[in-house]
Design an enzyme around this catalytic site. Structure first.
Site, short mmCIF file in Angstrom:
data_model
loop_
_atom_site.label_atom_id
_atom_site.label_comp_id
_atom_site.label_asym_id
_atom_site.label_seq_id
_atom_site.Cartn_x
_atom_site.Cartn_y
_atom_site.Cartn_z
N THR A 389 0.82 -1.19 0.00
CA THR A 389 0.00 0.00 0.00
C THR A 389 0.87 1.26 0.00
OG1 THR A 389 -1.54 -1.26 1.23
CG2 THR A 389 -1.80 1.13 1.38
N SER A 461 -8.76 -1.32 5.58
CA SER A 461 -8.45 -0.43 6.71
C SER A 461 -7.93 0.91 6.20
CB SER A 461 -7.38 -1.05 7.60
OG SER A 461 -7.82 -2.27 8.12
N GLY A 482 -1.91 -2.09 6.38
CA GLY A 482 -2.99 -2.99 6.79
C GLY A 482 -3.81 -2.45 7.95
O1 DON Z 1 -7.11 -2.45 2.31
C1 DON Z 1 -6.42 -2.81 3.24
O2 DON Z 1 -6.66 -2.56 4.40
C2 DON Z 1 -5.14 -3.59 2.91
N1 DON Z 1 -5.27 -4.23 1.65
C3 DON Z 1 -3.99 -2.64 2.94
C4 DON Z 1 -2.69 -3.35 2.71
C5 DON Z 1 -1.54 -2.60 3.19
O3 DON Z 1 -1.65 -1.55 3.76
C6 DON Z 1 -0.22 -3.25 2.99
N2 DON Z 1 0.79 -2.37 3.48
N3 DON Z 1 1.77 -2.17 3.69
#
Ligand code: DON
Length: 577
Positions: A389, A461, A482
């Site tokens: 992300t 999230s 996440g």
């Molecule tokens: O939408 C979500 O909450 C996750 N798919 C986000 C993933 C994420 O933040 C990975 N990060 N480093």
């Protein structure tokens, strides 16, 4: 031997080191405001950009120089960061974006999150006896949802963009063609996902050299991605969802066991949604609503702690960590039981963010003892009242603010690079509950409302957030990582507005996270002193030490200047004009 006693015995052996710590200030409070401050913080009079990639920040700045607005800059940054951080985001992923325009009294929100393909179903990741199969929802094209990023950017451009799309895509296409040296986080992600990347010749070709994962300093050139970007530039949205790229996605993902069809791609829908709104100490807080859980739980956490004398307790005190993490713990119970895509299930948003509900939850948190897993699950009825992300933030002084979080989910998404296109498909299907009670990549408890259904969007999230004071933007922020996203955003808001830290300090300060399941406080990099940890343990908290992964990208309008901070834990850059 517990971690705290191990640390204590280490410290006893190093009295000189300890002395120096006290002399120069305790680093466990936060990162030091020295060179990092100059590198990761910036001020500007007219505009400010904070992103996780220095090249992408510069791409956004170029667009401002060409006369574009913050939306134009955001689109250019989105394409550029897809090239610069292929481990975190990309054309094969999706995201959310909050936008405050000079005209709209409140921010608007856009949802271009991935959708479950038509052929998806509740048992698609379970074994013959209904058992979880670890890895199936994480690796390979079956783990991918229908990508939404390109559709989202075209949607927003049509409504608010001022420069031609070709101009906005050009910096990204050029970066993909010319390449750049692999930097530490990218090298780490390639290595960590090497076994999956190796399975697909297209992924291996891009991320390996002489049979080895690319290393720091190797040049990453993404020729196919550049061609895809130019096709999008020429044919618009159809250059991605149809034609050569769309066909390649549909044919090649199905060859490797995926289920995304051309029809799924053609039917992808961007949604304009009402952001969730709450108030905190006289500020209006707007954040992303369902299918994100982020906004609701940020507001819930802020509501629960709003009337406590946190400033008096002090940042980093056992009492304030206990209270804030207990508020996080209780919010995550609701995440497990009430949250899902509101187009498919009923989410009681207004009840969850109401002050009365927060009051009831607050009354259950005791001053001196942690709630057990079972205690924190107890709720009682709602009070009777109406219901890898990346993140970047962009602001200008003419009243435009963009806060957007975008992702392909885990590092390198599904690991499957669609041959000939340079596009890595996401593994967002893992954000669904594979079955009730199962946990995902982020150990989040899977609830019934988040089970897979065709066209549904997995619970997220991601929490792009904009805070207003008297109708004017005060602060905008967000982060990857996440489930930790929403707790990191909530803490940065608390640090800035309640502990009254300056923006750099508010971003850099040590953070912690509680998500009910697992029932523990996770303390991030630069942990609090052992005395604080043992006070928390005495209150009954289990404490675990592991970096949270958040990289906050924040901008505050401080009147005379716009102040930007790119989290010093990352490799990003804030630039102002
Ligand atoms: O939408 C979500 O909450 C996750 N798919 C986000 C993933 C994420 O933040 C990975 N990060 N480093």
């Amino acid at each position: 031997m517990t971690f705290s006693s191990k640390l204590l015995s280490l410290l006893k052996k190093a009295p000189l080191w300890l002395g120096l710590l006290f002399l120069f200030g305790c680093p466990s409070k936060s990162y030091k405001k020295t060179k990092s401050y100059k590198k990761y913080g910036a001020t500007g009079k007219r505009s400010m950009i904070s992103t996780q990639g220095p090249l992408s920040t510069k791409a956004g700045q170029l667009i401002f120089k060409k006369g574009g607005n913050a939306v134009d800059a955001a689109i250019a940054v989105s394409f550029a960061i897809s090239v610069e951080r292929p481990q975190s985001t990309g054309l094969g992923g999706g995201g959310f974006l909050l936008l405050k325009t000079p005209e709209s009294p409140t921010p608007l929100s856009f949802d271009f999150r991935e959708m479950a393909p038509n052929k998806s179903h509740q048992k698609m990741f379970l074994g013959p006896s209904g058992e979880e199969q670890k890895g199936k929802s994480i690796n390979g094209p079956l783990s991918a949802g229908v990508p939404g990023l390109v559709a989202g950017l075209f949607h927003i451009h049509k409504k608010f963009g001022t420069l031609p799309m070709e101009t906005l895509i050009e910096p990204a296409a050029k970066m993909a063609e010319e390449g750049f040296p692999v930097y530490p986080h990218l090298a780490r992600a390639i290595k960590a996902r090497a076994s999956v990347l190796k399975k697909y010749p297209s992924s291996k070709k891009l991320f390996f050299k002489n049979g080895e994962p690319l290393k720091v300093g190797d040049r990453l050139i993404q020729e196919d991605l550049a061609k895809t970007l130019r096709l999008i530039s020429h044919f618009g949205k159809k250059g991605f969802y149809g034609g050569f790229v769309g066909n390649q996605i549909a044919i090649e993902n199905q060859k490797e066991g995926g289920i995304i069809s051309l029809e799924d791609l053609a039917n992808y829908k961007v949604k304009e949604r009402k952001p969730v709104k709450g108030s905190y100490k006289g500020y209006d807080v707007y954040s992303m609503g369902p299918p994100s859980s982020g906004g609701i739980h940020i507001l819930q956490i802020l509501n629960i702690i709003e009337n406590d004398p946190l400033k008096k307790m002090g940042y980093g005190s056992a009492d304030s960590i206990h209270l804030i993490s207990s508020a996080m713990q209780t919010a995550f119970v609701d995440r497990a039981f009430h949250l899902g895509d509101s187009d498919f299930v009923k989410v009681p948003t207004q009840k969850l963010i109401s002050k009365n509900y927060a009051k009831m939850l607050r009354s259950r948190i005791k001053a001196n003892s942690a709630q057990t897993f079972e205690e924190s699950k107890m709720r009682g009825p709602f009070p009777k009242e109406s219901d890898e992300t990346t993140h970047f933030t962009i602001m200008d002084k003419s009243g435009w603010t963009v806060s957007s979080t975008q992702t392909i989910n885990g590092w390198m998404g599904s690991g499957f690079l669609v041959p000939g296109t340079g596009v890595i498909l996401n593994n967002e299907m893992d954000d669904f509950a594979q079955k009730v009670g199962a946990s995902n990549l982020f150990e989040a408890f899977g609830g019934e409302k988040n089970l897979i259904e065709p066209k549904k969007r997995p619970l997220s999230s991601m929490s792009p957030t904009i805070i207003l004071k008297d109708g004017k933007v005060k602060l905008a922020l967000g982060t990857p990582s996440g489930t930790r996203i929403l707790t990191c955003v909530a803490q940065t808001i608390i640090n800035y507005l309640t502990f009254e830290m300056d923006l750099y300090e508010a971003v850099a300060a040590t953070r912690f996270h509680h998500q009910w399941s697992p029932n523990e406080i996770r303390v991030g990099s630069n942990p609090f002193p052992t005395s604080i940890i043992s006070d928390l343990e005495k209150k009954g908290h289990k404490v675990k030490f592991k970096p949270l992964g958040c990289k906050i990208q924040a901008i505050a309008d401080e009147g005379a200047v716009l102040r930007g901070v790119s989290d010093p834990r990352g490799e990003g850059l804030s630039l102002g004009e």
